[in-house]
Enzyme design. Sequence first.
Site, mmCIF file in Angstrom:
data_model
loop_
_atom_site.group_PDB
_atom_site.id
_atom_site.type_symbol
_atom_site.label_atom_id
_atom_site.label_comp_id
_atom_site.label_asym_id
_atom_site.label_seq_id
_atom_site.Cartn_x
_atom_site.Cartn_y
_atom_site.Cartn_z
ATOM 1 N N LYS A 189 33.856 1.731 6.937
ATOM 2 C CA LYS A 189 34.747 0.637 6.508
ATOM 3 C C LYS A 189 34.153 -0.622 7.097
ATOM 4 O O LYS A 189 34.119 -0.807 8.315
ATOM 5 C CB LYS A 189 36.156 0.878 7.043
ATOM 6 C CG LYS A 189 37.257 0.245 6.222
ATOM 7 C CD LYS A 189 37.293 -1.265 6.250
ATOM 8 C CE LYS A 189 37.998 -1.826 7.463
ATOM 9 N NZ LYS A 189 37.851 -3.309 7.525
ATOM 10 N N GLY A 241 35.333 -2.967 17.777
ATOM 11 C CA GLY A 241 36.192 -4.102 17.448
ATOM 12 C C GLY A 241 36.976 -4.525 18.668
ATOM 13 O O GLY A 241 36.543 -4.302 19.808
ATOM 14 N N GLU A 263 34.125 1.155 20.986
ATOM 15 C CA GLU A 263 33.332 0.102 21.645
ATOM 16 C C GLU A 263 34.152 -1.168 21.519
ATOM 17 O O GLU A 263 34.290 -1.709 20.423
ATOM 18 C CB GLU A 263 31.971 -0.071 20.969
ATOM 19 C CG GLU A 263 31.076 1.146 21.030
ATOM 20 C CD GLU A 263 30.635 1.508 22.431
ATOM 21 O OE1 GLU A 263 30.757 0.674 23.352
ATOM 22 O OE2 GLU A 263 30.185 2.656 22.626
ATOM 23 N N CYS A 298 30.153 -8.818 22.340
ATOM 24 C CA CYS A 298 31.044 -8.220 23.352
ATOM 25 C C CYS A 298 30.371 -8.190 24.716
ATOM 26 O O CYS A 298 31.042 -8.100 25.731
ATOM 27 C CB CYS A 298 31.550 -6.844 22.946
ATOM 28 S SG CYS A 298 30.670 -6.061 21.655
ATOM 29 N N GLU A 400 38.584 -12.716 26.562
ATOM 30 C CA GLU A 400 37.359 -12.657 25.767
ATOM 31 C C GLU A 400 37.465 -13.722 24.673
ATOM 32 O O GLU A 400 38.301 -13.610 23.768
ATOM 33 C CB GLU A 400 37.194 -11.271 25.133
ATOM 34 C CG GLU A 400 35.865 -11.169 24.419
ATOM 35 C CD GLU A 400 35.637 -9.829 23.742
ATOM 36 O OE1 GLU A 400 36.582 -9.292 23.161
ATOM 37 O OE2 GLU A 400 34.485 -9.353 23.776
#
Length: 498
Positions: A189, A241, A263, A298, A400
């Site tokens: 996806k 994500g 992750e 990330c 973040e």
Amino acid sequence: MQNMLSPDLDPHRLARTLAGRHLIDGALVPAASGRTFPVVNPATREQVSEAAFGEAADVGAAVAAAVEAQKGWARLPARERGKLVAECGRRLTDHVEELGRLVALETGKALRTESRVEASVLADAFVFYGGLAGELKGETVPFNPDMLTMTLREPIGVVGAIIPWNVPMMLMALKIAPAMVAGNAVVVKSAEEAPLAVLRACQIMAQVLPPGVLNILSGFGPECGAPLVTHPKVGKITFTGSVETGKIVYKAAAEKLIPVTLELGGKSPMIVMGDADIGRAVGGAVAGMRFTRQGQSCTAASRIFVHSSIHDDFVARLKAKVDAMVMGDPLDERTDIGTIISDGQFEKVKSYIRIGEQLPGAKANTCSAMPADPKLARGLFVQPVIFTGIGNDSRLARAEIFGPVTCIIKFDEFDKVISEANDSEYGLAATIWTRDLRTALDATRRLEAGFVQVNQNLVVQPNLSYGGVKQSGLGKEASLEAMLEHFTHKKTVIINMQ
Ligand code: ADP
């Protein structure tokens, strides 16, 4: 096998060619509902194409194709599968320029510094994993001399791979290459912001793979991602994500008791000791902060702890280096820094910059210059900002941001900086910069992160296990271990020979 696709170096034309399609069972098909959603170039905010709006019906079709294809795929000798996956890598190598341009168009990542590099890493990941097929080994177990006891590594079946938009091709590769080599079929996806380059990459691979082994759907999380996770025939989810969505996925997978790899986010510390090679460390901060990717990583080195003895020099040099970077059209070879991905992310990044500007004692060092080209006037460009004068407890140092915003935090004591570096809900990556071996070794042991480097700030590399601790996720990617642990079941077999 169909005829080879020729690379199309015009990303606008290619984007239109791919409009409104999923790849299911080896064919490009529209959404069952016929619905689409726009794909936008963030450098101009113009629509460049549209993507198929995936929903449960599309998930059902893709999973059904995968279930069927997986049976024959798993029966192939492992090295035959590996050869086909490596061949995918070779075909993708011929399309590096094309894929780089396409991903630059849809994500705003500069072609020279980011997008072309990502396309080569994509190709390399398939070559790497293709070569590991012979490593799908079990063990013999000393149990009873009259019984041969062994373990077999078996595929899980159908793997659902949910990917983000920041490095869509590379992150897709790190999931689907090991999954396929291990004998699974896959349904990907894609992220709603970046559906085209990954679709094209899968179309190229579909020329090599049996139909149904690799399927890709575009769509949004709730309508397309969620039904993929909950589909009864999907036996594993691998997700990259946000922490928030990762937890939703984890809970949904728990209902089915299926394994999940996650992750997630990060707020990675970079510690620069007073004895560090300051020139190298400044270069490492630019690379580590991924300024060329607008900080949308990330592992971004978004908390840079600098020893007070070199702090001012470090800040001045870092600012000079980032100032010299060119912001502009992502497809222009002169561009170092492109755009933020979407309006939503743009607003989020801007709001964090405003928060930082209002922090007592904080100084926002704004770098580089906005592009002058009037065609880019509506583009989602954000000038990089290096904040100084803030503490590790400020909001800017905790959240973040996923934008070109970093914080430089001054420190004096080693023990204190290690505990500040660890004082974060995340634990993805960390670096330490020093010439002292003892300090380096001590830090690598004490830093709470899945990926720790000394005097460098490399990105994920094939063959090196990658994955975080704490809120940064579960499980590893990119290595042999990742393939064995996360894409196979271990079956114990006992043969009684009496
Ligand atoms: P971001 O905020 O950076 O877009 P997300 O974690 O929301 O990060 O998105 C990462 C991927 O997860 C995307 O492909 C997105 O469509 C997908 N996603 C979002 N919500 C869900 C959900 N409820 N179930 C499954 N996938 C989802």
